[in-house]
Motif scaffolding. Structure first.
Motif, short mmCIF file in Angstrom:
data_model
loop_
_atom_site.label_atom_id
_atom_site.label_comp_id
_atom_site.label_asym_id
_atom_site.label_seq_id
_atom_site.Cartn_x
_atom_site.Cartn_y
_atom_site.Cartn_z
N ASP A 125 46.97 53.94 23.33
CA ASP A 125 46.06 53.34 22.36
C ASP A 125 46.33 51.87 22.02
O ASP A 125 46.01 51.41 20.94
N ALA A 126 46.94 51.13 22.93
CA ALA A 126 47.08 49.69 22.72
C ALA A 126 45.70 49.05 22.92
O ALA A 126 44.87 49.57 23.67
N VAL A 127 45.48 47.95 22.27
CA VAL A 127 44.21 47.22 22.41
C VAL A 127 44.47 46.01 23.30
O VAL A 127 45.09 45.04 22.87
N ILE A 128 44.00 46.09 24.53
CA ILE A 128 44.15 44.98 25.47
C ILE A 128 42.99 44.02 25.23
O ILE A 128 41.84 44.36 25.48
N PHE A 129 43.31 42.85 24.71
CA PHE A 129 42.26 41.91 24.33
C PHE A 129 42.13 40.73 25.29
O PHE A 129 41.19 39.95 25.18
N ALA A 130 43.07 40.57 26.21
CA ALA A 130 42.97 39.49 27.19
C ALA A 130 43.47 39.99 28.53
O ALA A 130 44.49 40.68 28.61
N ARG A 131 42.74 39.67 29.59
CA ARG A 131 43.13 40.08 30.94
C ARG A 131 42.60 39.04 31.92
O ARG A 131 41.54 38.45 31.72
N ARG A 132 43.39 38.82 32.96
CA ARG A 132 43.01 37.86 34.00
C ARG A 132 43.77 38.22 35.25
O ARG A 132 44.92 38.65 35.18
N ILE A 133 43.14 38.02 36.39
CA ILE A 133 43.83 38.21 37.66
C ILE A 133 43.53 37.00 38.53
O ILE A 133 42.38 36.58 38.66
N ASP A 134 44.59 36.40 39.08
CA ASP A 134 44.44 35.20 39.90
C ASP A 134 45.54 35.15 40.95
O ASP A 134 46.44 35.97 40.96
N MET A 135 45.44 34.17 41.84
CA MET A 135 46.41 34.04 42.93
C MET A 135 47.46 32.96 42.64
O MET A 135 47.95 32.29 43.56
N ALA A 136 47.86 32.81 41.40
CA ALA A 136 48.87 31.82 41.03
C ALA A 136 50.18 31.98 41.82
O ALA A 136 50.77 30.98 42.20
N PRO A 137 50.65 33.20 42.12
CA PRO A 137 51.90 33.31 42.88
C PRO A 137 51.83 32.67 44.27
O PRO A 137 52.86 32.28 44.82
N ASP A 138 50.64 32.58 44.84
CA ASP A 138 50.47 31.96 46.15
C ASP A 138 49.97 30.52 46.03
O ASP A 138 49.44 29.95 46.98
N GLY A 139 50.13 29.92 44.83
CA GLY A 139 49.76 28.52 44.64
C GLY A 139 48.28 28.27 44.44
O GLY A 139 47.83 27.13 44.60
N PRO B 14 46.06 29.12 41.45
CA PRO B 14 45.74 29.70 40.15
C PRO B 14 44.25 29.69 39.80
O PRO B 14 43.82 30.46 38.95
N THR B 15 43.46 28.86 40.48
CA THR B 15 42.02 28.85 40.20
C THR B 15 41.26 29.91 40.99
O THR B 15 40.09 30.12 40.74
N MET B 16 41.94 30.57 41.92
CA MET B 16 41.31 31.66 42.68
C MET B 16 41.43 32.93 41.83
O MET B 16 42.49 33.56 41.76
N THR B 17 40.35 33.27 41.15
CA THR B 17 40.35 34.43 40.26
C THR B 17 39.45 35.52 40.83
O THR B 17 38.65 35.28 41.74
#
Length: 159
Positions: A89-103, A105-108
């Motif tokens: 029952d946690a409230v997840i209010f922000a989520r994002r997935i991107d390719m920052a580990p491969d340099g 970060p704008t590839m979402t």
């Protein structure tokens, strides 16, 4: 209100249109100090602080470190580090997935929550268009705790 105390540059038509505050109901504050006192604002005229402290004893963990490239389901668990128990029952209010580990970060990729398979497990649907390392960033509030759980998890998309 004493209308004669108003600055001379205010046009007479505006002065005439100003409401007579003496006829307002009692529940309408007549002064800023009264409004501030009723609403609980401090003398500095600011709202009470909101906790942005990080909950260090809680953490998200990936259920699987690899997913298939393309449409995928990503499961994470929220664990209370003090007890080792899953946190439902946690409230997840922000989520994002991107390719920052491969340099890149704008590839979402789009990410949306799905129904949980069991308490303490949180599922997301995404479409990982490239293989490689993807960073899943999550922020959540836990009921009964002050602060925010924030984690960045790295998962690998494979063909």
């Amino acid at each position: 209100m004493d209308r004669s105390a108003l600055p001379a540059w205010i046009p007479p038509s505006v002065v005439q249109a100003l409401p007579d505050r003496s006829t307002l109901p009692d529940w309408v504050p007549t002064f800023w100090a009264e409004a501030r006192a009723r609403s609980g604002l401090t003398r500095a005229r600011t709202l009470p602080p909101v906790s942005t402290a990080e909950l260090k004893e809680h953490a998200f963990e990936l259920v699987q470190g690899e997913v298939k490239q393309g449409a995928a389901m990503v499961d994470v668990r929220l664990v209370d580090g003090r007890s080792g128990q899953l946190v439902p029952d946690a409230v997840i209010f922000a989520r994002r997935i991107d390719m920052a580990p491969d340099g890149m970060p704008t590839m979402t990729a789009p990410i949306e929550p799905m129904p949980a398979p069991e308490p303490g497990i949180y599922r997301f649907r995404t479409d990982l268009m490239m293989e490689g390392n993807w960073q899943l960033s999550l922020a959540a509030k836990v009921q009964g705790e002050t602060g925010t759980v924030q984690n960045r998890l790295v998962l690998k998309a494979v063909q």
